[in-house]
Design an enzyme around this catalytic site. Structure first.
Site, PDB file in Angstrom:
ATOM      1  N   ARG A 263       0.743  -1.114  -0.114  1.00 55.33           N
ATOM      2  CA  ARG A 263      -0.205  -0.208   0.008  1.00 55.33           C
ATOM      3  C   ARG A 263       0.935   1.156  -0.094  1.00 55.33           C
ATOM      4  O   ARG A 263       1.764   1.434   0.715  1.00 55.33           O
ATOM      5  CB  ARG A 263      -0.931  -0.097   1.126  1.00 55.33           C
ATOM      6  CG  ARG A 263      -1.832  -1.106   1.269  1.00 55.33           C
ATOM      7  CD  ARG A 263      -2.661  -1.215   2.454  1.00 55.33           C
ATOM      8  NE  ARG A 263      -3.636  -2.233   2.512  1.00 55.33           N
ATOM      9  CZ  ARG A 263      -4.686  -2.558   3.355  1.00 55.33           C
ATOM     10  NH1 ARG A 263      -4.814  -1.700   4.360  1.00 55.33           N
ATOM     11  NH2 ARG A 263      -5.328  -3.791   3.314  1.00 55.33           N
ATOM     12  N   ARG A 278       1.907   1.161  10.206  1.00 56.19           N
ATOM     13  CA  ARG A 278       1.495   1.518   8.780  1.00 56.19           C
ATOM     14  C   ARG A 278       2.638   1.545   7.840  1.00 56.19           C
ATOM     15  O   ARG A 278       3.533   2.184   7.941  1.00 56.19           O
ATOM     16  CB  ARG A 278       0.852   2.969   8.856  1.00 56.19           C
ATOM     17  CG  ARG A 278       0.263   3.465   7.612  1.00 56.19           C
ATOM     18  CD  ARG A 278      -0.450   4.750   8.018  1.00 56.19           C
ATOM     19  NE  ARG A 278      -1.402   5.133   8.879  1.00 56.19           N
ATOM     20  CZ  ARG A 278      -2.601   4.799   8.804  1.00 56.19           C
ATOM     21  NH1 ARG A 278      -3.212   4.395   7.678  1.00 56.19           N
ATOM     22  NH2 ARG A 278      -3.473   4.812   9.753  1.00 56.19           N
ATOM     23  N   ARG A 391       0.913  -5.888  13.334  1.00 54.25           N
ATOM     24  CA  ARG A 391       0.185  -5.365  13.839  1.00 54.25           C
ATOM     25  C   ARG A 391       0.018  -6.277  15.223  1.00 54.25           C
ATOM     26  O   ARG A 391      -0.009  -5.964  16.424  1.00 54.25           O
ATOM     27  CB  ARG A 391      -1.031  -4.775  13.647  1.00 54.25           C
ATOM     28  CG  ARG A 391      -0.892  -3.539  12.814  1.00 54.25           C
ATOM     29  CD  ARG A 391      -2.381  -2.698  12.374  1.00 54.25           C
ATOM     30  NE  ARG A 391      -1.951  -1.423  11.974  1.00 54.25           N
ATOM     31  CZ  ARG A 391      -2.815  -0.413  12.112  1.00 54.25           C
ATOM     32  NH1 ARG A 391      -3.985  -0.440  12.602  1.00 54.25           N
ATOM     33  NH2 ARG A 391      -2.713   0.775  11.478  1.00 54.25           N
TER      34      ARG A 391
END
Length: 430
Positions: A263, A278, A391
């Site tokens: 991403r 992230r 995560r």
């Protein structure tokens, strides 16, 4: 993709519903495009009917020995006019499709109003966040002290937003993925898949990543063939059945895969940039279900439970929230977020989103089922993280840290690791 006629029939109700998620539907433009499309189709049909009539008249007149020159000229002009109308019809259809492809899914009325997590409804909390007798460290400080994260070398290789794991860190990643896959396949009946990490534009369009979110994707290609790196295994898993009709008796289908996800995180710079929360590349175990449209809410509840099972197995404290209409993903009509407790931030952070997309993606990808009467209808598609490796690893380190810097690991990982503790110097201990 929406059915234009269905949106027009809903009228102001469609405008109101889409406004709940921050989208302003230009109903008059949609009606104008649909009207042009209908008129173009009608004109083409009328001209084809006239062309058939003239062709028969040519045959009849020729058989009677009459002059057919004027009739043949009329037939030629009709053929040209039909080509022009068909070309115009393609242009109109493309405009309409582009318009419809940019409209997000309609949120269900059960979703709360609002456009951010502060408007979410808390469904439940599971587990009690630890009361540490010391100031807990975050996963970055823990991981670097243990020698299992190497952000500096990752940056040297690829720039910011990448991670290198080493030793016990890499083992933990592999163990978590194996545990999650075992839970989904052996306990909940998912079929594991190995899927391509590069997919076509049509595949991205099927699940809603294109055309609206192209800036969030990594694009490459082979010769003149464009390809995109998958942002989630939801994309290839759902599109496995694109342009297919699934027998009703085979539903629901439950699919899972462990893949890297890519991403660009466009527009997110400055947010969650520390550590693994992230990243441009991360690993995730994904769940996808395809079912009859009327069963989607039941399947959504089941999938939330399947994601929760992974966190329960690890003994991690978390909560489940129902997202408001304005904070859901483009393709979702209802989404539950599962948030895991991060002691260093003294808050819950999203670790899984489980979404019911209704028939929205199936219409775009042309995934249908056939009922007992032979009628074909779109299936419903659902997807959810089960779970992201990075995560989850961050929460695992933070929630299980000890004052001396060591980490006590949950028993569920022992079969995959062979040890229960990581000492403060990063070495495994039984």
């Amino acid at each position: 993709m929406h059915d234009a006629r269905a949106l027009i029939d809903l009228g102001t109700e469609a405008v109101r519903t889409l406004a709940r998620r921050g989208y302003s539907l230009d109903l008059s433009s949609l009606e104008e495009l649909q009207s042009r499309r209908v008129q173009s189709i009608r004109s083409a049909e009328e001209m084809r009917a006239e062309a058939k009539r003239v062709a028969k008249e040519v045959q009849r007149t020729a058989k009677e020995g009459g002059d057919i020159s004027d009739l043949k000229e009329h037939a030629r002009k009709l053929k040209e006019q039909i080509r022009e109308v068909e070309a115009d019809q393609e242009v109109i259809q493309k405009e309409l499709d582009e318009f419809l492809l940019g409209i997000p899914n309609l949120p269900l009325e059960e979703t709360p109003d609002g456009n951010s997590e502060e408007f979410a409804t808390e469904i439940r909390k599971v587990g009690t966040p630890q009361a540490f007798s010391f100031t807990p460290k975050d996963h970055v400080d823990l991981g670097e002290a243990l020698g299992i994260f190497d952000f500096a070398r990752a940056t040297k290789l690829s720039g910011p937003r990448f991670t290198v794991t080493r030793g016990v860190g890499a083992e933990l990643e592999r163990a978590l993925a194996s545990l999650f896959l075992a839970i989904h396949t052996r306990r909940h009946g998912y079929v594991e898949h190995g899927v391509p990490f590069l997919v076509t534009p049509a595949t991205m369009t099927g699940t809603g990543q294109l055309p609206k979110f192209e800036e969030d994707l990594f694009k490459t290609g082979v010769a003149d063939r464009p390809l995109y790196l998958i942002p989630t295994a939801e994309v290839p898993l759902t599109n496995l059945y694109a342009d297919e009709i699934i027998p009703a008796k085979e539903l629901p289908l439950a699919l899972t895969a462990h893949t890297p996800c890519f991403r660009s995180e466009a527009g997110s710079y400055g947010r969650d940039t520390r550590g693994v929360l992230r990243q441009h590349q991360f690993a995730k175990v994904e769940m996808v279900r395809l079912c009859a449209a009327e069963d989607s809410q039941k399947e959504l509840d089941a999938m939330v439970g399947h994601a929760e099972a992974c966190l329960k197995e690890l003994g991690l404290a978390y909560r489940v929230i129902l997202l408001p209409a304005g904070d859901m993903g483009f393709s979702a009509q209802m989404t539950y977020d599962i948030e895991v407790w991060l002691p260093s931030q003294d808050t819950y952070r999203e670790v899984s989103s489980v979404s019911d997309c209704g028939t929205f993606q199936a219409r775009r990808a042309n995934i249908r089922t056939r009922d007992a009467d032979g009628k074909t209808t779109p299936v419903a598609t659902l997807n959810g993280s089960g779970l992201p490796i990075g995560r989850t690893l961050a929460a695992l380190l933070e929630q299980n840290q000890q004052e001396d810097g060591s980490i006590v690991l949950p028993e569920a990982l022992t079969p995959y690791l062979g040890y229960r503790r990581i000492s403060a110097d990063g070495t495994p201990q039984e």
